[in-house]
Enzyme design. Structure first.
Site, PDB file in Angstrom:
ATOM      1  N   GLY A 150     -10.593  -9.871  -1.598  1.00 24.66           N
ATOM      2  CA  GLY A 150      -9.725 -10.472  -1.067  1.00 24.66           C
ATOM      3  C   GLY A 150      -9.999 -10.928   0.751  1.00 24.66           C
ATOM      4  O   GLY A 150     -10.178 -10.342   0.682  1.00 24.66           O
ATOM      5  N   ARG A 173     -14.139  -9.578 -10.095  1.00 21.30           N
ATOM      6  CA  ARG A 173     -14.785 -10.652 -11.416  1.00 21.30           C
ATOM      7  C   ARG A 173     -15.536 -11.078 -11.369  1.00 21.30           C
ATOM      8  O   ARG A 173     -16.453 -11.222 -12.452  1.00 21.30           O
ATOM      9  CB  ARG A 173     -13.776 -10.793 -12.069  1.00 21.30           C
ATOM     10  N   ARG A 230      -4.122   0.748  -4.405  1.00 27.13           N
ATOM     11  CA  ARG A 230      -2.702   1.163  -5.519  1.00 27.13           C
ATOM     12  C   ARG A 230      -3.592   2.697  -5.567  1.00 27.13           C
ATOM     13  O   ARG A 230      -4.787   2.108  -5.980  1.00 27.13           O
ATOM     14  CB  ARG A 230      -2.143  -0.049  -6.472  1.00 27.13           C
ATOM     15  N   GLU A 259       5.221   8.138  -5.408  1.00 25.29           N
ATOM     16  CA  GLU A 259       4.952   7.763  -4.847  1.00 25.29           C
ATOM     17  C   GLU A 259       7.299   8.352  -4.779  1.00 25.29           C
ATOM     18  O   GLU A 259       7.491   7.764  -5.366  1.00 25.29           O
ATOM     19  CB  GLU A 259       4.674   6.982  -3.308  1.00 25.29           C
ATOM     20  N   HIS A 277       1.525   5.921   2.314  1.00 21.01           N
ATOM     21  CA  HIS A 277       1.563   4.425   2.061  1.00 21.01           C
ATOM     22  C   HIS A 277       1.787   3.721   3.707  1.00 21.01           C
ATOM     23  O   HIS A 277       2.826   2.648   3.286  1.00 21.01           O
ATOM     24  CB  HIS A 277       2.415   3.758   1.101  1.00 21.01           C
TER      25      HIS A 277
END
Length: 312
Positions: A150, A173, A230, A259, A277
């Site tokens: 992306g 995908r 993630r 987290e 993060h």
């Protein structure tokens, strides 16, 4: 009539006046207790919710917020927003796709460099008065694999290819025909073909443990893992085992399963680089994120299509 926005996020405060100056009334609820209290007290007043992927919005909360019309998620991930509940109510969901791609890609490259060149270890050693001139791998010319192409994945690919003469491959995908990089049809086949594997795909059930023991084995003892997406995408237990056994050379992580708790097993390892993060956090990213939220809200309440809709 002004619209009321429940703000659950805690990282963009400096730029929230953009919303207030546009006439939105903000209710701040940045702790679990204040969140529950705000939802109970203002359930009939809240028109919009500003949240982020790990904070989400539950089905029960959506049910309680009887006037809720739109959920705006900062960042690309929306894994803890109950999309089924939103769809059942006809609530629009937007995300922050692309708003922080630059800072996240910068951080991914910083982690990659720190990991391969042993920067944290060299810094700590030098501060102790030592002079350990350890030979570390080069970064330029390495083979980079990206899971997820992306906006963030593309920004990482651009930096790697143009800045470090890296060959870039990816898994998604379906192939991105408009992109010049090599596509692999599985994470395992991608891992077999690269030296460094970067995770840049959204979280959620569809990508849970996409990188498992078999993918780590395919990456190999000279391979490195970088995760700025993630934690759920990587099987943490399998990763710890691979790092301990030397099945992969090292890992740099900006995200964790629970987290802010970071597993002691990861902290104890010498072949990890860990950050809290922060990949997507910068003044520029916060400003652009809130500006995108404002544009989505303005479009929605004007009866126009939102800019970054999430498919429900």
């Amino acid at each position: 009539m002004s619209k009321t926005v429940l703000v659950l996020v805690e990282t963009v405060d400096d730029y929230l006046p953009l919303l207030e100056n546009a006439g939105y009334r903000l209710i701040h609820a940045k702790t679990p207790q204040s969140r529950a209290e705000a939802i109970a007290r203002h359930a009939a007043d809240i028109d919009a919710v500003l949240t982020r992927g790990p904070l989400g919005l539950t089905a029960a909360e959506i049910h309680t917020l009887t006037h809720l019309q739109i959920i705006c998620v900062i960042g690309a991930g929306y894994e803890q927003v109950d999309l089924a509940a939103a769809k059942a109510r006809g609530i629009t969901v937007t995300n922050g796709a692309g708003a922080n791609a630059g800072p996240v890609a910068d951080h991914a490259m910083a982690l990659l460099l720190a990991l391969l060149r042993g920067i944290p270890q060299a810094d700590a050693s030098t501060r102790r008065g030592e002079w350990n001139r350890v030979i570390s791998p080069s970064v330029s010319g390495k083979r980079l694999g990206i899971i997820g192409l992306g906006a963030i994945g593309q920004a990482i690919a651009q930096r790697a290819e143009q800045g470090f003469a890296m060959s870039v491959s990816y898994h998604s995908r379906t192939p991105r025909r408009e992109q010049p990089y090599t596509w692999y049809d599985s994470p395992q086949r991608l891992a077999e073909a690269v030296d460094i594997l970067v995770i840049a795909t959204p979280g959620g059930p569809g990508t849970r443990h996409l990188v498992d023991a078999s993918v780590l084995a395919a990456l190999g003892s000279q391979g490195y893992l970088v995760n700025i997406a993630r934690a759920s995408v990587v099987d943490t237990e399998a990763l710890v085992q691979a790092l301990r056994a030397g099945s992969i050379a090292g890992a740099a992580l900006d995200v964790f399963d629970d987290e802010p708790a970071v597993p002691e097993a990861l902290k104890a390892l010498s072949n990890t680089v860990l950050t809290p993060h922060v990949a997507g956090q910068s003044p520029e990213a916060a400003r652009d994120t809130v500006a995108l939220v404002l544009r989505n809200l303005q479009a929605f309440f004007a009866g126009e299509p939102v800019l970054t809709p999430v498919t429900l």
